[in-house]
Design an enzyme around this catalytic site. Sequence first.
Site, PDB file in Angstrom:
ATOM      1  N   CYS A   1     -16.665   3.772 -27.146  1.00  0.00           N
ATOM      2  CA  CYS A   1     -17.473   4.141 -26.884  1.00  0.00           C
ATOM      3  C   CYS A   1     -18.552   4.729 -25.650  1.00  0.00           C
ATOM      4  O   CYS A   1     -19.886   3.249 -25.432  1.00  0.00           O
ATOM      5  CB  CYS A   1     -18.452   3.564 -28.056  1.00  0.00           C
ATOM      6  SG  CYS A   1     -17.596   3.838 -29.231  1.00  0.00           S
TER       7      CYS A   1
ATOM      8  N   ARG B   1      -8.513   3.033 -14.742  1.00  0.00           N
ATOM      9  CA  ARG B   1      -8.823   3.729 -13.258  1.00  0.00           C
ATOM     10  C   ARG B   1      -9.104   4.867 -12.793  1.00  0.00           C
ATOM     11  O   ARG B   1      -9.892   5.425 -12.710  1.00  0.00           O
ATOM     12  CB  ARG B   1      -6.869   3.766 -12.429  1.00  0.00           C
ATOM     13  CG  ARG B   1      -6.169   2.511 -12.671  1.00  0.00           C
ATOM     14  CD  ARG B   1      -4.474   2.499 -11.896  1.00  0.00           C
ATOM     15  NE  ARG B   1      -5.086   3.312 -10.326  1.00  0.00           N
ATOM     16  CZ  ARG B   1      -4.549   4.020 -10.757  1.00  0.00           C
ATOM     17  NH1 ARG B   1      -4.367   4.993 -10.983  1.00  0.00           N
ATOM     18  NH2 ARG B   1      -4.865   4.835  -9.211  1.00  0.00           N
TER      19      ARG B   1
ATOM     20  N   GLU C   1       4.504  -6.675   0.646  1.00  0.00           N
ATOM     21  CA  GLU C   1       3.956  -6.803  -0.277  1.00  0.00           C
ATOM     22  C   GLU C   1       3.621  -5.686  -1.420  1.00  0.00           C
ATOM     23  O   GLU C   1       3.030  -5.009  -1.599  1.00  0.00           O
ATOM     24  CB  GLU C   1       2.536  -7.706  -0.722  1.00  0.00           C
ATOM     25  CG  GLU C   1       2.375  -9.035   0.074  1.00  0.00           C
ATOM     26  CD  GLU C   1       0.884  -9.414   0.366  1.00  0.00           C
ATOM     27  OE1 GLU C   1       0.960  -9.910   1.348  1.00  0.00           O
ATOM     28  OE2 GLU C   1      -0.071  -8.382   0.165  1.00  0.00           O
ATOM     29  N   PRO C   2       5.202  -4.924  -1.800  1.00  0.00           N
ATOM     30  CA  PRO C   2       4.748  -3.997  -2.855  1.00  0.00           C
ATOM     31  C   PRO C   2       4.445  -4.513  -4.365  1.00  0.00           C
ATOM     32  O   PRO C   2       4.880  -5.405  -4.747  1.00  0.00           O
ATOM     33  CB  PRO C   2       5.778  -2.888  -2.737  1.00  0.00           C
ATOM     34  CG  PRO C   2       7.090  -4.025  -1.958  1.00  0.00           C
ATOM     35  CD  PRO C   2       6.471  -5.058  -1.224  1.00  0.00           C
ATOM     36  N   GLY C   3       3.448  -3.439  -5.021  1.00  0.00           N
ATOM     37  CA  GLY C   3       3.371  -3.695  -6.137  1.00  0.00           C
ATOM     38  C   GLY C   3       3.567  -2.386  -6.734  1.00  0.00           C
ATOM     39  O   GLY C   3       4.187  -2.207  -7.491  1.00  0.00           O
ATOM     40  N   ARG C   4       2.391  -1.636  -6.300  1.00  0.00           N
ATOM     41  CA  ARG C   4       2.484  -0.696  -7.250  1.00  0.00           C
ATOM     42  C   ARG C   4       3.779   0.295  -6.554  1.00  0.00           C
ATOM     43  O   ARG C   4       4.111   0.973  -7.787  1.00  0.00           O
ATOM     44  CB  ARG C   4       1.207   0.446  -6.271  1.00  0.00           C
ATOM     45  CG  ARG C   4       1.246   2.083  -6.901  1.00  0.00           C
ATOM     46  CD  ARG C   4       0.069   2.916  -6.245  1.00  0.00           C
ATOM     47  NE  ARG C   4      -0.981   2.177  -5.753  1.00  0.00           N
ATOM     48  CZ  ARG C   4      -2.352   2.097  -6.084  1.00  0.00           C
ATOM     49  NH1 ARG C   4      -2.556   2.981  -7.416  1.00  0.00           N
ATOM     50  NH2 ARG C   4      -3.653   1.285  -5.785  1.00  0.00           N
TER      51      ARG C   4
ATOM     52  N   TYR D   1     -11.962   4.727 -10.162  1.00  0.00           N
ATOM     53  CA  TYR D   1     -11.403   5.312  -9.206  1.00  0.00           C
ATOM     54  C   TYR D   1     -11.254   7.373  -9.226  1.00  0.00           C
ATOM     55  O   TYR D   1     -10.699   7.793  -8.705  1.00  0.00           O
ATOM     56  CB  TYR D   1     -10.395   4.992  -8.344  1.00  0.00           C
ATOM     57  CG  TYR D   1      -9.715   2.894  -8.385  1.00  0.00           C
ATOM     58  CD1 TYR D   1     -10.882   2.539  -8.230  1.00  0.00           C
ATOM     59  CD2 TYR D   1      -8.330   2.765  -9.581  1.00  0.00           C
ATOM     60  CE1 TYR D   1     -10.151   1.464  -8.022  1.00  0.00           C
ATOM     61  CE2 TYR D   1      -7.933   1.754  -9.218  1.00  0.00           C
ATOM     62  CZ  TYR D   1      -8.921   0.823  -8.306  1.00  0.00           C
ATOM     63  OH  TYR D   1      -8.833  -0.695  -8.154  1.00  0.00           O
TER      64      TYR D   1
ATOM     65  N   GLY E   1       1.106  -1.327  -0.038  1.00  0.00           N
ATOM     66  CA  GLY E   1       0.214   0.227  -0.077  1.00  0.00           C
ATOM     67  C   GLY E   1       1.173   1.256   0.088  1.00  0.00           C
ATOM     68  O   GLY E   1       0.580   2.228   0.076  1.00  0.00           O
TER      69      GLY E   1
ATOM     70  N   TYR F   1      -1.512  -1.281 -12.609  1.00  0.00           N
ATOM     71  CA  TYR F   1      -2.855  -1.650 -12.753  1.00  0.00           C
ATOM     72  C   TYR F   1      -3.422  -1.119 -14.012  1.00  0.00           C
ATOM     73  O   TYR F   1      -4.471  -0.101 -14.087  1.00  0.00           O
ATOM     74  CB  TYR F   1      -4.134  -0.943 -11.725  1.00  0.00           C
ATOM     75  CG  TYR F   1      -3.550  -1.838 -10.030  1.00  0.00           C
ATOM     76  CD1 TYR F   1      -3.422  -2.881 -10.304  1.00  0.00           C
ATOM     77  CD2 TYR F   1      -2.913  -0.980  -9.455  1.00  0.00           C
ATOM     78  CE1 TYR F   1      -3.490  -3.910  -9.072  1.00  0.00           C
ATOM     79  CE2 TYR F   1      -2.176  -1.804  -7.827  1.00  0.00           C
ATOM     80  CZ  TYR F   1      -2.899  -3.235  -8.001  1.00  0.00           C
ATOM     81  OH  TYR F   1      -2.027  -3.640  -6.896  1.00  0.00           O
TER      82      TYR F   1
END
EC number: 4.1.1.20
Length: 443
Positions: free
Chosen positions: A363, A332, A292-295, A336, A250, A392
């Site tokens: 469209c 995204r 757990e880093p992702g972003r 979001y 996060g 993402y």
Amino acid sequence: MSTYLHGTSQINDKGHLTIGGCDLTDLAKEYGTPLYIVDEAFVRQRAREFVEAFRATGLKFQVAYASKAFSVMAMCAIAEQENLSLDVVSDGELYTALQAGFPVERIHFHGNNKTPEEINMAIDAGIGCFVVDNFVEMSLLNALAADKGKTVNVLLRITPGVEAHTHDFISTGQQDSKFGFDLGNGTAFRAIEETLKLGNLNLLGVHSHIGSQIFEVDGFGMAVDKVAKFAVKVRDELGKTFSVINVGGGFGIRYVEGDSPLPLSTYVNAIADAIISNFTAANYPTPEIWIEPGRSMVGDAGTTLYTIGTHKEIPGVRKYIAVDGGMTDNPRPALYGSKYEAVLANRANAANEETVTVAGKACESGDMLIWDLELPKSESGDLLAVFCTGAYNYAMASNYNRIRRPAVVFVKDGEASLVVKRETLEDIVVNDVIPQRLRKASV
């Protein structure tokens, strides 16, 4: 233009944006657009920052790349080379890791609804750990492991009741969440009791994740405090000592001006300090820390390159420019309300002259990538580079409107390497089947 250059991004003497020593106008000619571009050196730098920060604490640790952010075989290869573990949440992500030859003992399987087929696949592969999310999965995993005569390592995912300062859809540590066993109402303790009764599950500890795109450390400290108190209760009442505490990920990144992420070492040190202080005070053996880093590993290492097509100006209201991608390669903003910065890659030094809104080609009225972007006066054929699309974006891309998904290239030291081919029109229909009854001539 935006002054936001990061990683290896530069502007060359032609006024073109470069990443990893590669001119983006050349990449557009060779690979077409839309195109995902990943700054490989930047990804590796981020991985090493996490690992080196933990090494400096002297604690046992695992840094597991959360592959849901961006899962391709080439990224799995980098994760292995940088001594990372790997999180997967589906058979597709697991298969990608296995095909890449990623060490199975360093794979962790997450998810709130793992199917029997996925669990069997993971057990057969010999992965390092399952993160168990609910009682149904707990019983199923134990039964499937027993059928194979195996014992599997597990963490139990708990919701610590800590709400991160983030978007509601990506905040996962609060009590009302689809994920995990709730700490506050006693469910988590009951889950520990049940796990300890099952003969084919080896409980390593617990997992918590408080959300995404977090710019402070207080939430992590609060979560560790609650997890530590829970660990002491489990030890004192059930005689079980946790060897692993997973605090999730996060960690935020900078998407636009105003985002203020902390140095990665600040997050790591805050987590380590909270673990040490809480567990030492309880006379509890310091557990191994997993994150757990992702972003934060790949997000701002990615750039998406588009070609500008049409324009539409509504006098006194708004000017739209449309690009050859949109919500199909980056959902995204629609999901979001996410915000991005961008520049004209082929005229990166030009002065801003107008405010435009960047529309996608799908469209949908909601297919907008960036609202009110300051740009030089753009023309059809200009190249728009949108920053921080490494996480993402490819992972969430779709074929809505039967639009083909873009290619992905890694760039480093002046060399571009294709890691995902652009989909072809043939790919779009490859799984389509016309039943014989529909092939018959109409009566």
